[in-house]
Write an enzyme that holds these catalytic residues in place. Structure first.
Site, PDB file in Angstrom:
ATOM      1  N   ARG A 178       0.832  -1.216   0.000  1.00  0.00           N
ATOM      2  CA  ARG A 178       0.000   0.000   0.000  1.00  0.00           C
ATOM      3  C   ARG A 178       0.861   1.258   0.000  1.00  0.00           C
ATOM      4  O   ARG A 178       0.490   2.292  -0.554  1.00  0.00           O
ATOM      5  CB  ARG A 178      -0.953  -0.017   1.216  1.00  0.00           C
ATOM      6  CG  ARG A 178      -1.745   1.260   1.402  1.00  0.00           C
ATOM      7  CD  ARG A 178      -3.050   1.080   2.164  1.00  0.00           C
ATOM      8  NE  ARG A 178      -2.958   0.225   3.318  1.00  0.00           N
ATOM      9  CZ  ARG A 178      -2.352   0.541   4.469  1.00  0.00           C
ATOM     10  NH1 ARG A 178      -1.764   1.717   4.612  1.00  0.00           N
ATOM     11  NH2 ARG A 178      -2.336  -0.305   5.477  1.00  0.00           N
ATOM     12  N   TYR A 228     -15.244  16.965 -15.802  1.00  0.00           N
ATOM     13  CA  TYR A 228     -15.676  15.597 -15.567  1.00  0.00           C
ATOM     14  C   TYR A 228     -16.719  15.581 -14.443  1.00  0.00           C
ATOM     15  O   TYR A 228     -16.508  16.169 -13.377  1.00  0.00           O
ATOM     16  CB  TYR A 228     -14.466  14.715 -15.218  1.00  0.00           C
ATOM     17  CG  TYR A 228     -14.910  13.322 -14.859  1.00  0.00           C
ATOM     18  CD1 TYR A 228     -15.624  12.561 -15.784  1.00  0.00           C
ATOM     19  CD2 TYR A 228     -14.679  12.789 -13.608  1.00  0.00           C
ATOM     20  CE1 TYR A 228     -16.086  11.297 -15.460  1.00  0.00           C
ATOM     21  CE2 TYR A 228     -15.122  11.522 -13.283  1.00  0.00           C
ATOM     22  CZ  TYR A 228     -15.832  10.779 -14.207  1.00  0.00           C
ATOM     23  OH  TYR A 228     -16.289   9.544 -13.881  1.00  0.00           O
ATOM     24  N   ASP A 286      -6.192  18.934 -15.015  1.00  0.00           N
ATOM     25  CA  ASP A 286      -6.571  17.581 -15.418  1.00  0.00           C
ATOM     26  C   ASP A 286      -6.173  17.447 -16.889  1.00  0.00           C
ATOM     27  O   ASP A 286      -6.767  18.078 -17.763  1.00  0.00           O
ATOM     28  CB  ASP A 286      -8.086  17.386 -15.217  1.00  0.00           C
ATOM     29  CG  ASP A 286      -8.546  15.970 -15.583  1.00  0.00           C
ATOM     30  OD1 ASP A 286      -7.861  15.310 -16.388  1.00  0.00           O
ATOM     31  OD2 ASP A 286      -9.596  15.532 -15.068  1.00  0.00           O
ATOM     32  N   LYS A 305      -7.666   6.212 -19.163  1.00  0.00           N
ATOM     33  CA  LYS A 305      -7.979   6.649 -20.540  1.00  0.00           C
ATOM     34  C   LYS A 305      -6.776   6.417 -21.454  1.00  0.00           C
ATOM     35  O   LYS A 305      -6.440   5.279 -21.730  1.00  0.00           O
ATOM     36  CB  LYS A 305      -8.427   8.111 -20.525  1.00  0.00           C
ATOM     37  CG  LYS A 305      -9.376   8.468 -19.379  1.00  0.00           C
ATOM     38  CD  LYS A 305     -10.666   7.661 -19.390  1.00  0.00           C
ATOM     39  CE  LYS A 305     -11.564   8.092 -18.224  1.00  0.00           C
ATOM     40  NZ  LYS A 305     -12.674   7.185 -17.987  1.00  0.00           N
TER      41      LYS A 305
HETATM   42  N1  PLP Z   1     -10.977  13.289 -15.406  1.00  0.00           N
HETATM   43  C1  PLP Z   1     -11.512  13.133 -16.618  1.00  0.00           C
HETATM   44  C2  PLP Z   1     -11.320  14.208 -17.648  1.00  0.00           C
HETATM   45  C3  PLP Z   1     -12.243  11.980 -16.925  1.00  0.00           C
HETATM   46  O1  PLP Z   1     -12.783  11.847 -18.150  1.00  0.00           O
HETATM   47  C4  PLP Z   1     -12.414  10.983 -15.918  1.00  0.00           C
HETATM   48  C5  PLP Z   1     -13.199   9.764 -16.190  1.00  0.00           C
HETATM   49  O2  PLP Z   1     -13.907   9.665 -17.182  1.00  0.00           O
HETATM   50  C6  PLP Z   1     -11.849  11.201 -14.659  1.00  0.00           C
HETATM   51  C7  PLP Z   1     -11.117  12.356 -14.438  1.00  0.00           C
HETATM   52  C8  PLP Z   1     -12.013  10.194 -13.556  1.00  0.00           C
HETATM   53  O3  PLP Z   1     -11.192   9.090 -13.768  1.00  0.00           O
HETATM   54  P1  PLP Z   1     -11.527   7.570 -13.329  1.00  0.00           P
HETATM   55  O4  PLP Z   1     -12.751   7.139 -14.090  1.00  0.00           O
HETATM   56  O5  PLP Z   1     -10.275   6.833 -13.700  1.00  0.00           O
HETATM   57  O6  PLP Z   1     -11.769   7.583 -11.862  1.00  0.00           O
END
Ligand code: PLP
Length: 373
Positions: A47, A99, A171, A196
Site C-alpha cells: 500500500r 468531468y 486535469d 484513458k
Molecule cells: N478526469 C476526466 C477528464 C475523466 O474523463 C475521468 C473519467 O472519465 C476522470 C477524471 C475520472 O477518472 P476515473 O474514471 O479513472 O476515476
C-alpha cells in the site's frame, strides 16, 4: 530525450535481476525486512509502495516533466486524495464544464470538510480574476474540458493562481502529456485518469498526480494516499506502464482520425455544432494550438433535432460502441446527459465521441450512415 523515447524507456528499463527486457510485475503485498523493521530493498508494504508502481510513477513524472508523481486506484482516487489534502475550509475554483465526478465530489462531499467550491467558466479570465478576490487555495483546470471541449489558458491561470498564493491543478486526461505539458506552462500539479489514454485499451483503471516540486504538499498527498489506501494495484500499474510505451504513437493516430471526423461532421446538414480544438472554427483554436501539439482524440457534436436526434444517431452507429469512458483503441460514443445523474448539465443534443484507432474511412462511413438513418 524526446517524449517518444521517454515513453518507452522511462520506468521501462530492463530487469537487472534477470535481464528481462520488459518490466516484471511484483505482486508481493509485503517485503522482507530486518528484525527491527530495517528495510532491505527499500520496500515494506504494497500500500505504501512497490517496484511496479514505482516504475509507472517514474514514467508519468518523466512524461509530464515532473519532480515526482504518485499513482492511485482511479482518476477519482487521485482527485480525492489531492483535494482532501487541502486545509479544511479551503476555497477551490472548479470549471463549469468538467468531468462529472469532480462536480459531484465538489457538490456532495467537499462541503462536508468545510470547503467552499466555486464553479465558473475557466475560459473567462476576468471572471476567474474576480473569483480570486475572495481568496483562493486551488484553481482546477480541465483543458480540453469534458464534454464541451473548452480550452482554457493554462499559463494565464497559473499566473493568476500564483498571484493569489494558490495552486493550479490541470486535469490533463484528454490531451495526455504527448499533446500538452501543463507543468511547463506553469501548473503546479497535473492529474490524470490513466484509465484513458495512458492505459489505452479500456482494460485498466488508474489515476496519477504529477508534481512540479517534491515539496511538503507533494509529500503530504503521498502520505495521505498511503494511509487512506487508494493505491494502484501492481497488475494495473504494469498494464498502464505497458500502455505508456505506445502512447505517443497511439495519440498521433487518435488526433489524425479525430480531426478528419470533426471536419466531416462540420459539413453535415444534420449537425448543429462540432466541438474540437483542432478545428479553426473552435473559439480557442489559436490558444489550443499554442498550448497543445494537436487537437486530441476527443470531440463532441451537437445534432439538430435535440435529444431525439442525438439518441437516434447514437443508436444507429455500428462501429462506435455506446459506452462511457474514452482513450481506448476502439471508438466510443456517449449521450453524455444520460450518464450524468439526476441533474445533467450537458446539452441534450450532444454526443461525446472518443475517436479510436480504426481506419478513418470506416469511422466516417459509420457516421454518414447513422446521420441518414
Ligand atoms: N478526469 C476526466 C477528464 C475523466 O474523463 C475521468 C473519467 O472519465 C476522470 C477524471 C475520472 O477518472 P476515473 O474514471 O479513472 O476515476
Amino acid at each position: 530525450m524526446r517524449l517518444e523515447t521517454l515513453a518507452i524507456h522511462a520506468g521501462g528499463e530492463y530487469d537487472p535481476a534477470t535481464g528481462a527486457v520488459t518490466p516484471p510485475i511484483h505482486l508481493a503485498t509485503t517485503f522482507r525486512h530486518g528484525p527491527a523493521a530495517e528495510r532491505i530493498a527499500g520496500y515494506e508494504y504494497q500500500r505504501e509502495g512497490n517496484p511496479t508502481n514505482d516504475r509507472l510513477r517514474a514514467a508519468v513524472a518523466a512524461l509530464e516533466g515532473a519532480a515526482t508523481a504518485i499513482t492511485c486506484a482511479s482518476g477519482m482516487a487521485a482527485i480525492t486524495v489531492l483535494l482532501e489534502s487541502l486545509r479544511p475550509g479551503a476555497r477551490i475554483l472548479i470549471p463549469d464544464d468538467c468531468y462529472a465526478g469532480l462536480r459531484l465530489l465538489a457538490v456532495e462531499f467537499l462541503p462536508e470538510r468545510g470547503a467552499q467550491v466555486v464553479r465558473l467558466d475557466m475560459t473567462d479570465l476576468p471572471a476567474v480574476t474576480a473569483a480570486c478576490q475572495g481568496g483562493v487555495d486551488l484553481i482546477w483546470v480541465e483543458t480540453p474540458s469534458n464534454p464541451m471541449m473548452k480550452v482554457s489558458d493554462i499559463a494565464a491561470l497559473a499566473e493568476l493562481a500564483h498571484a493569489h498564493g494558490a495552486l493550479l491543478v490541470a486535469d490533463n486526461t484528454f490531451a495526455s502529456p504527448v499533446l500538452q505539458q501543463p507543468l511547463a506552462l506553469g501548473a503546479d500539479i497535473v492529474m490524470h485518469s490513466t484509465t484513458k489514454y495512458f492505459g489505452g485499451h479500456s482494460d485498466v483503471l488508474g489515476g496519477a498526480l504529477a508534481f512540479a516540486r517534491e515539496d511538503d504538499f507533494a509529500r503530504a498527498v503521498a502520505h495521505r494516499l498511503h494511509i487512506t489506501g487508494a493505491t494502484l494495484a501492481p497488475f494495473s500499474a504494469w498494464l498502464t506502464l505497458r500502455g505508456c510505451r505506445s502512447l505517443p504513437a497511439r495519440m498521433a493516430l487518435h488526433c489524425a482520425n479525430a480531426k478528419a471526423l470533426a471536419e466531416f461532421l462540420t459539413a453535415q446538414p444534420q449537425v448543429e455544432a462540432v466541438h474540437y480544438p483542432g478545428l479553426a472554427s473552435h473559439p480557442a483554436h489559436a490558444l489550443a494550438m499554442r498550448q497543445m501539439r494537436q487537437g486530441g482524440g476527443m470531440l463532441s457534436v451537437q445534432l439538430k433535432g435535440g435529444r431525439e436526434a442525438a439518441l437516434g444517431v447514437a443508436g444507429a452507429l455500428r462501429i462506435f460502441t455506446n459506452a462511457t469512458s474514452l482513450g481506448g483503441c476502439e471508438s466510443l460514443v456517449e449521450h453524455r446527459a444520460s450518464v450524468e445523474g439526476p441533474q445533467p448539465v450537458t446539452p441534450q443534443n450532444l454526443l461525446r465521441v472518443s475517436v479510436g484507432l480504426e481506419h478513418i474511412d470506416d469511422l466516417i462511413a459509420d457516421f454518414a450512415q447513422a446521420l441518414k438513418a
